[in-house]
Structures are given as C-alpha cells and as structure tokens.
Scaffold this motif. Structure first.
Motif, PDB file in Angstrom:
ATOM      1  N   LEU A 217      40.832  49.678 -15.922  1.00 13.85           N
ATOM      2  CA  LEU A 217      39.734  50.570 -15.545  1.00 13.85           C
ATOM      3  C   LEU A 217      39.776  50.905 -14.055  1.00 13.85           C
ATOM      4  O   LEU A 217      39.550  52.051 -13.660  1.00 13.85           O
ATOM      5  N   LEU A 218      40.066  49.908 -13.227  1.00 17.27           N
ATOM      6  CA  LEU A 218      40.176  50.158 -11.784  1.00 17.27           C
ATOM      7  C   LEU A 218      41.334  51.101 -11.475  1.00 17.27           C
ATOM      8  O   LEU A 218      41.203  52.022 -10.664  1.00 17.27           O
ATOM      9  N   TRP A 219      42.482  50.884 -12.136  1.00 13.46           N
ATOM     10  CA  TRP A 219      43.635  51.750 -11.902  1.00 13.46           C
ATOM     11  C   TRP A 219      43.360  53.178 -12.379  1.00 13.46           C
ATOM     12  O   TRP A 219      43.699  54.146 -11.694  1.00 13.46           O
ATOM     13  N   LEU A 220      42.739  53.324 -13.532  1.00  5.29           N
ATOM     14  CA  LEU A 220      42.442  54.659 -14.056  1.00  5.29           C
ATOM     15  C   LEU A 220      41.428  55.384 -13.177  1.00  5.29           C
ATOM     16  O   LEU A 220      41.506  56.603 -12.989  1.00  5.29           O
ATOM     17  N   ARG A 221      40.496  54.645 -12.625  1.00  2.00           N
ATOM     18  CA  ARG A 221      39.513  55.236 -11.698  1.00  2.00           C
ATOM     19  C   ARG A 221      40.221  55.753 -10.449  1.00  2.00           C
ATOM     20  O   ARG A 221      39.952  56.856  -9.987  1.00  2.00           O
TER      21      ARG A 221
END
Length: 182
Positions: free
Chosen positions: A160-164
């Motif tokens: 989720l952090l990477w996709l954000r």
C-alpha cells in the motif's frame, strides 16, 4: 523477443517524449499513450516494487500449493482454513500480475487487493487469536501470518505504501505536462 519489444518501446518513448524545462511533451508520433504507460511513475513493478513483485510471486506459489494439497488430501478436516489459504493465494496472484503489468489500472487493482489482503490478515489473525477452535488447521493468515514470519501482515502494508508513492510519482509528469504543477 521480449528484449526486442522493450527496445522498440524504449525507442518509441524516446521519439515521442522530450524532456524539457516544462516537463514531457508529445511530439506527435502517435505513441504518447504507450510511452506514458512506461513512464517511471507508472512502473509499479520496478525499483522497490520489484522486491514486492518477487515476494508476492513466492507467496502465490506457496499459498496456492499449500491450499491445493490440503484441499485435495484433507479438506474434511478444516475446509474454511484451506479455502482461505486458496483465497490468499489467488489474491497474491492478482497482486503479482498487477505489479508485473504496471500502469494506472493495474495500480488500482493492486491497491484494492492489498487492502483486501490486509483486511483478511487482520480479520483471520484476530479470529485465530481470539477463538483458535474456529480454525482447526492454520491458514496463511493465521495468527497474523506467524507461520510465514509475519510477512502476510507486512507485505500489504509495504504494498500500500509503495502503490501510494507510485500514484504520487505518476501524477507529477501529468501536472507538469498540463502546466498546473507548482
């Protein structure tokens, strides 16, 4: 053949987009959409995303293999646990493909799947801690993924952090291109 395709795509991007002080410009060759697909902000399976892609690929094989064997050999012992492991494997497979494919649509699919995975890990993890009799045998997500060194809990958070971050990076060139950027 894949190297030739990548080289052709790189040539198309080089011809189509020029980097200037005001960002990327379309030179009118008709391949701007293809070049935008390969823009650094949309390559979610590159850089740190490549590590996520690799881990999700391993988890896909591990979870699906485990669930297939368990369903085939001892389904009657803990059907819910084995089916949940299969569901986890399918979620991992979808995330793997989305990270590999890249682009905005794939990023959204991966975002939804990572969110569902995190919700599943938290729900199943909580249930196995509160009422262990609900799951006579472990799932991938049991006890928050303790059997897999808590990676099932850490992976969706990292994803989720990477996709954000990838979404923010993908938005920068568009802002520069339209002139609405700072």
């Amino acid at each position: 053949m894949a190297d030739g395709t990548r080289a052709t795509r790189e040539q198309a991007r080089t011809k189509t987009l020029t980097k200037g002080t005001d960002g990327m410009k379309d030179t009118g060759d008709g391949t701007a959409a293809e070049a935008a697909q390969d823009a650094p902000g949309t390559r979610i399976g590159q850089g740190p995303g490549r590590l996520l892609l690799s881990l999700y690929a391993v988890f896909t094989v591990a979870a699906l293999s485990r669930s297939i064997v368990q369903i085939a050999t001892k389904y009657h012992e803990a059907p819910l646990a084995y089916v949940l492991s299969g569901v986890a494997g399918v979620v991992y497979a979808v995330i793997t493909v989305a990270l590999w494919k890249g682009g905005e649509a794939a990023r959204k699919v991966a975002l939804v799947c990572c969110s569902a995975e995190l919700a599943g890990v938290i729900a199943v993890g909580t249930l196995t801690v509160v009422d262990s009799s609900a799951f006579p045998d472990a799932t991938v997500w049991s006890d928050f993924g303790i059997g897999y060194l808590f990676l099932p809990l850490a992976l969706p958070v990292a994803g989720l952090l990477w996709l954000r971050r990838a979404a923010r990076e993908a938005g920068r060139p568009q802002e520069q291109q339209t002139g609405s950027g700072a």
